[in-house]
Each structure stands twice: as structure tokens, then as C-alpha cells.
Design a protein around this motif. Structure first.
Motif, short mmCIF file in Angstrom:
data_model
loop_
_atom_site.label_atom_id
_atom_site.label_comp_id
_atom_site.label_asym_id
_atom_site.label_seq_id
_atom_site.Cartn_x
_atom_site.Cartn_y
_atom_site.Cartn_z
N LYS A 63 0.87 -1.19 0.00
CA LYS A 63 0.00 0.00 0.00
C LYS A 63 0.90 1.23 0.00
CE LYS A 63 -1.60 -2.30 3.49
NZ LYS A 63 -1.13 -3.57 2.90
N LEU A 64 2.16 1.02 0.50
CA LEU A 64 3.12 2.12 0.54
C LEU A 64 3.88 2.17 -0.78
CD1 LEU A 64 4.71 1.46 4.03
CD2 LEU A 64 3.26 3.39 3.43
N SER A 65 4.37 3.36 -1.14
CA SER A 65 5.26 3.43 -2.31
C SER A 65 6.57 2.77 -1.94
CB SER A 65 5.53 4.90 -2.65
OG SER A 65 6.30 5.48 -1.59
N TYR A 66 7.33 2.36 -2.96
CA TYR A 66 8.63 1.73 -2.69
C TYR A 66 9.58 2.73 -2.02
CZ TYR A 66 7.15 -2.29 -5.48
OH TYR A 66 6.47 -3.41 -5.94
N GLU A 67 9.42 4.02 -2.38
CA GLU A 67 10.26 5.04 -1.71
C GLU A 67 9.96 5.08 -0.21
OE1 GLU A 67 10.01 6.15 -5.99
OE2 GLU A 67 8.57 5.46 -4.48
N ALA A 68 8.69 5.02 0.12
CA ALA A 68 8.30 5.06 1.54
C ALA A 68 8.86 3.83 2.26
CB ALA A 68 6.79 5.12 1.66
N GLU A 69 8.80 2.67 1.60
CA GLU A 69 9.36 1.44 2.20
C GLU A 69 10.84 1.64 2.49
OE1 GLU A 69 6.81 -2.01 -0.18
OE2 GLU A 69 9.00 -1.99 -0.27
N ALA A 70 11.58 2.12 1.50
CA ALA A 70 13.03 2.30 1.65
C ALA A 70 13.34 3.24 2.82
CB ALA A 70 13.63 2.85 0.36
N LEU A 71 12.53 4.30 2.95
CA LEU A 71 12.76 5.27 4.03
C LEU A 71 12.43 4.66 5.39
CD1 LEU A 71 11.37 8.36 2.13
CD2 LEU A 71 13.75 8.11 2.94
N LEU A 72 11.44 3.77 5.41
CA LEU A 72 11.10 3.10 6.67
C LEU A 72 12.23 2.17 7.11
CD1 LEU A 72 7.32 2.20 6.25
CD2 LEU A 72 8.34 3.60 8.08
N PHE A 73 12.76 1.40 6.15
CA PHE A 73 13.89 0.51 6.50
C PHE A 73 15.07 1.34 7.00
CE2 PHE A 73 12.64 -3.73 5.60
CZ PHE A 73 11.90 -3.77 4.43
N ALA A 74 15.29 2.49 6.36
CA ALA A 74 16.42 3.36 6.75
C ALA A 74 16.17 3.96 8.14
CB ALA A 74 16.63 4.46 5.71
N MET A 119 21.85 4.69 -1.33
CA MET A 119 23.09 4.81 -0.55
C MET A 119 23.06 6.10 0.27
SD MET A 119 25.72 3.33 -3.41
CE MET A 119 27.21 3.05 -2.49
N LYS A 120 22.49 7.15 -0.30
CA LYS A 120 22.41 8.46 0.37
C LYS A 120 21.58 8.36 1.64
CE LYS A 120 22.89 12.96 0.67
NZ LYS A 120 24.12 13.35 1.40
N ILE A 121 20.39 7.71 1.55
CA ILE A 121 19.50 7.67 2.73
C ILE A 121 20.03 6.70 3.79
CG2 ILE A 121 17.44 8.37 1.44
CD1 ILE A 121 16.49 5.45 1.58
#
Ligand SMILES: Nc1ncnc2c1ncn2[C@@H]1O[C@H](COP(=O)(O)OP(=O)(O)O)[C@@H](O)[C@H]1O
Ligand SMILES: Cc1cn([C@H]2C[C@H](O)[C@@H](COP(=O)(O)OP(=O)(O)O)O2)c(=O)[nH]c1=O
Length: 203
Positions: A63-74, A119-121
Motif C-alpha cells: 500500500k506504501l510506495s517503494y520510496e516510503a518502504e526504503a525510508l522506513l527501512f532506513a 546509498m544516500k539515505i
């Protein structure tokens, strides 16, 4: 004495949890003070991620965008580094971690996100002394986790795992601390190979 930071990486079912536990036992038997940890973490945030991202989106996109997923993992990783990993290393402990920022690079890159952005986040993530990539053919990994996966999800998981495996092998060329171990051998033989690598690289 500064601590040792060792990370396990690999596709789902490559044997990370099994080998991380065995290596932690090995260090403890040698008298080291060891913590065994993982990502997503066992915190509320980690549990949220596992529920919403891993189970919600392992295949079809959450339901989340892949960007939101990546930021959550970070975000989970930022807390993990600051509150668990760094304090333990500062006390001279051996930290063994089942998945770390390389998982974000391998999996979220496979979702089509930009590697440089990923890599940046994650640039706050301290570099491990050694990252062990457990490599094996996707077919074998899926055989090992067939009980975990709903049969209807199999094909799409297959595609994802194939892409992720290729990404990991590319990352191993980019990050010198990442060493490849053949995960197809028996549990005991893989453990023996990991111990030999640790003794050669770190002790
Ligand atoms: N070397 C191995 N050979 C055969 N089966 C294995 C091996 N290592 C682990 N397994 C089994 O494969 C499954 C996945 O192992 P696990 O350690 O949970 O992998 P991961 O944490 O990478 O998903 C488990 O049932 C485990 O018992
Ligand atoms: C840590 C991390 C995990 N993941 C994915 C990999 C796994 O499919 C899932 C983590 O679940 P996990 O319990 O580690 O699965 P397994 O034990 O089978 O390896 O989340 C990411 O996509 N990005 C990340 O940064």
C-alpha cells in the motif's frame, strides 16, 4: 579494544539466521561478549515494517510506495545503529547482524529505486568489519522457504529473488568488506567456511 561488526546478507532462505546464530555461539565459546541482532529490528518500528512492508508487499508492491518502504527501512536502521550497534561496539562487543543496509540496496534497487539515492539515505550506517554474503541459486532458496510462502506468490517471489541475487553479486564487487560464501553446502560446512573467513579476515 574496539568491537567487531559482522553482517550476514543474502536472499530469503539463504541461511542467514541459521549461520548468524552458529557464529554467535562460536564467538561466545571463545569468550567474546556477543550480541546477535537483525533488521528489520524487533522494535515497534521494525515490527510495523515487517507487518506492512514485508508481509504486505513482498510480492505485489505494498500500500506504501517503494520510496516510503526504503525510508522506513532506513529509519529502523538509524535507530538500530544509534541505540544498539554503536553502543555495543563502543563497549568492545562482537555485533552479529542478520541483514543491514546492503539489503536495502539489493531489494529496493530490485524494486527500481535509484542506487545512489538508496546509498544516500543510508549514509549514516557504520561500515561493518566483515559482510558475509550467503549465495545460492534462487531455486534452492525457495525450496528452503516453501513452507513460508503462499504458493500463489511463488512466481513473483521467484522473479524478485533472482533480481536480488544478481544485485547482491554486483554489490560484492562494489564493497570490499563483502565476501561471498557458497550457501549450498551443509549447515556445518557453511559454518566451517564462515569461521575460516572470520579467522582470516578479523582475528
Ligand atoms: N546449509 C543449509 N542446507 C539446507 N537447509 C538449510 C541450510 N541452512 C539453512 N537451511 C534451512 O533453510 C531454511 C531457511 O534458513 P534461514 O537460516 O531461516 O534462512 P534466512 O534467514 O536466510 O531466511 C530453514 O528451514 C533452515 O533450517
Ligand atoms: C532489512 C531489509 C529487509 N528487506 C526485506 C528482505 C526480506 O524479504 C524482508 C525481511 O524479512 P526477513 O525476516 O529477514 O526474511 P528472511 O528471514 O527470509 O531473510 O524484508 C528489504 O527489502 N530491505 C531492507 O532494508
Amino acid at each position: 579494544m574496539p568491537g567487531l561488526f559482522i553482517v550476514f546478507e543474502g536472499i530469503d532462505g539463504s541461511g542467514k539466521s541459521t549461520q548468524a546464530k552458529l557464529l554467535a555461539e562460536w564467538f561466545k565459546e571463545k569468550g567474546y561478549d556477543v550480541i546477535l541482532t537483525k533488521e528489520p529490528t524487533d522494535t515497534k518500528l521494525g515490527k510495523f515494517i515487517r507487518e506492512v512492508v514485508v508481509h504486505g508487499s513482498l510480492i505485489d508492491g505494498s500500500k506504501l510506495s517503494y520510496e516510503a518502504e526504503a525510508l522506513l527501512f532506513a529509519a529502523d536502521r538509524a535507530e538500530h545503529v544509534k541505540k544498539v550497534i554503536k553502543p555495543a561496539l563502543d563497549k568492545g562487543k562482537v555485533v552479529i547482524c542478520d541483514r543491514y543496509f546492503y539489503s536495502s540496496l539489493a531489494y529496493q534497487w530490485a524494486r527500481g529505486l535509484d542506487l545512489k539515492w538508496l546509498m544516500k539515505i543510508n549514509e549514516f550506517a557504520i561500515k561493518p568489519n566483515l559482510t558475509i554474503l550467503l549465495d545460492l541459486p534462487t531455486k534452492e532458496s525457495l525450496k528452503r522457504i516453501r513452507t513460508r510462502v503462499d504458493i500463489s506468490e511463488f512466481d513473483k517471489l521467484w522473479d524478485l529473488q533472482k533480481k536480488v541475487r544478481q544485485n547482491y553479486l554486483k554489490l560484492a564487487e562494489m564493497f570490499p568488506e563483502m565476501k561471498i560464501i557458497n550457501a549450498m553446502n551443509s549447515v556445518e560446512d557453511v559454518h566451517r567456511d564462515i569461521v575460516a573467513l572470520v579467522e582470516h579476515e578479523l582475528l
